[in-house]
Design an enzyme around this catalytic site. Sequence first.
Site, PDB file in Angstrom:
ATOM      1  N   VAL A 156       1.354  -1.318   0.243  1.00 10.71           N
ATOM      2  CA  VAL A 156      -0.358   0.146   0.045  1.00 10.71           C
ATOM      3  C   VAL A 156       1.097   1.710   0.174  1.00 10.71           C
ATOM      4  O   VAL A 156       1.800   1.052   0.837  1.00 10.71           O
ATOM      5  CB  VAL A 156      -1.010   0.125   1.130  1.00 10.71           C
ATOM      6  CG1 VAL A 156      -1.611   1.089   1.701  1.00 10.71           C
ATOM      7  CG2 VAL A 156      -1.993  -0.977   1.324  1.00 10.71           C
ATOM      8  N   ALA A 192       4.625   3.988   2.920  1.00 13.73           N
ATOM      9  CA  ALA A 192       3.831   3.039   2.042  1.00 13.73           C
ATOM     10  C   ALA A 192       4.436   1.562   3.206  1.00 13.73           C
ATOM     11  O   ALA A 192       5.324   2.073   4.403  1.00 13.73           O
ATOM     12  CB  ALA A 192       4.234   2.622   0.717  1.00 13.73           C
ATOM     13  N   LYS A 193       3.421   0.704   3.188  1.00 16.41           N
ATOM     14  CA  LYS A 193       3.877  -0.184   4.324  1.00 16.41           C
ATOM     15  C   LYS A 193       3.275  -2.164   3.218  1.00 16.41           C
ATOM     16  O   LYS A 193       2.444  -1.837   2.505  1.00 16.41           O
ATOM     17  CB  LYS A 193       3.348  -0.663   4.865  1.00 16.41           C
ATOM     18  CG  LYS A 193       3.702  -1.288   6.283  1.00 16.41           C
ATOM     19  CD  LYS A 193       4.935  -0.920   7.097  1.00 16.41           C
ATOM     20  CE  LYS A 193       5.268  -1.512   7.980  1.00 16.41           C
ATOM     21  NZ  LYS A 193       5.911  -0.775   8.990  1.00 16.41           N
ATOM     22  N   GLY A 194       3.583  -2.986   3.843  1.00 14.03           N
ATOM     23  CA  GLY A 194       3.698  -4.294   2.566  1.00 14.03           C
ATOM     24  C   GLY A 194       3.109  -5.230   3.379  1.00 14.03           C
ATOM     25  O   GLY A 194       4.017  -4.999   4.874  1.00 14.03           O
TER      26      GLY A 194
END
Length: 425
Positions: A68, A113-115
Amino acid sequence: MTTTAPAAQAPAGNPWHDAREQLDAVAGKMGIDPGMREVLRHCKREFTVNFPVKMDDGTVRVFTGYRVHHNEARGPVKGGLRYSLNVSLDEVRALAMWMTWKCAVAGLPFGGAKGGVIVDPRALSTGELERMTRRFAAEIGMLIGPDADVPAPDMGTDAQVMAWIMDTYSMMHGHSAPAVITGKPVSIGGSTGRVEATGRGVLFVTQEACRARGMALEGATVAVQGFGNVGATAAKLLGEAGAKVVAVSDSEGAIYAADGLGDIAALVERKRTRGLIPDGHPGTHITNAELLELPVDILVPAALEGQIHGGNAERIRAKMIVEGANGPTTPEADRILAQNGVYVVPDILANAGGVIVSYFEWVQDLQSFFWEEHEVNLRLERIIKRAFQEVADIHAGAGGTLREAAYMLAVRRVVEATQSRGIFP
Ligand code: GLU
């Protein structure tokens, strides 16, 4: 391989709701324009992927992963990849938004962001973990890149996982691309000091917070929830700085000794070989929930989000909380802690050390020019202490909580960037 153990209890509530509530409160206070507020309340891109992996026994398993991007007004997006059974789209959204604010508070030229992948990495063999990681890297390959989106380690991932992602991306592009990811082994373009960076940042911020509160770190009692990379390093460095670490925990439970747990480096070794909790260690075996409520000077939640919530905030006896984890305190708990005079150093400031040194790693990779560890640590100290001071100055003027002050600084920087760029087309 070693992976960071996921923490104690499952998180309370929904972190994405909490993250939005934190933003809303500050945007209201700052009088942010409603259109701008809507921009900030949304993640720009949300990518979900279901992908197959061949397991060792010949079966095929489908995993679900996310990446994201919350906001890229200030630069390429940055943020970790989490492997945990608690991963959900809402968790990743919240973590991506928090990365936007964290990078802005530290003044880094990155968006957030992150995942993550829904998986318990400890339940996979090394081969399965590598195949899963490489396939996930290929699936998010259309998003990541040195100028676009630069992932890093988070809960359940480590330097080896980063190395596989770097290699997969490099194979797909026909050349080595170290700057696509940070938190890599030093042998392939990682930065010295990156492994300890988040914990070291927690130390620097705690030193500043103690100074601001007129409290001595020397001799202060400390409880640390979470004994992964962040918690273990913070405990070790705080101990070396003269604090008395009286309790630490991992997902199995906590150990507590009112006189101090002694050599934290030995505990780290013990966790690696035998586990933290099993018998034989001087100290009482308590639960993670009990650790949070100990009568200590400083509490460092360094595990999962939502650990300090409406149900236990009233019982927190620490004078100061330094948030090593992302989102460990819910907005409801924040209000209770503020009423009770607990000084909370918020995550977006307290645990920014990791992404600050990730930034150094990215810069070193882009220049192919590498720094000595003392230089990394010195620059980290300078940046995180400056960020603390900027937040403290806003706090002194605006009142409220330190979290609100940190949000004000971050939101102002992101809004300025968005306004300067304008809305396309
Ligand atoms: N996962 C870490 C965090 O939550 C580090 C992110 C990064 O270095 O990009 O801040």
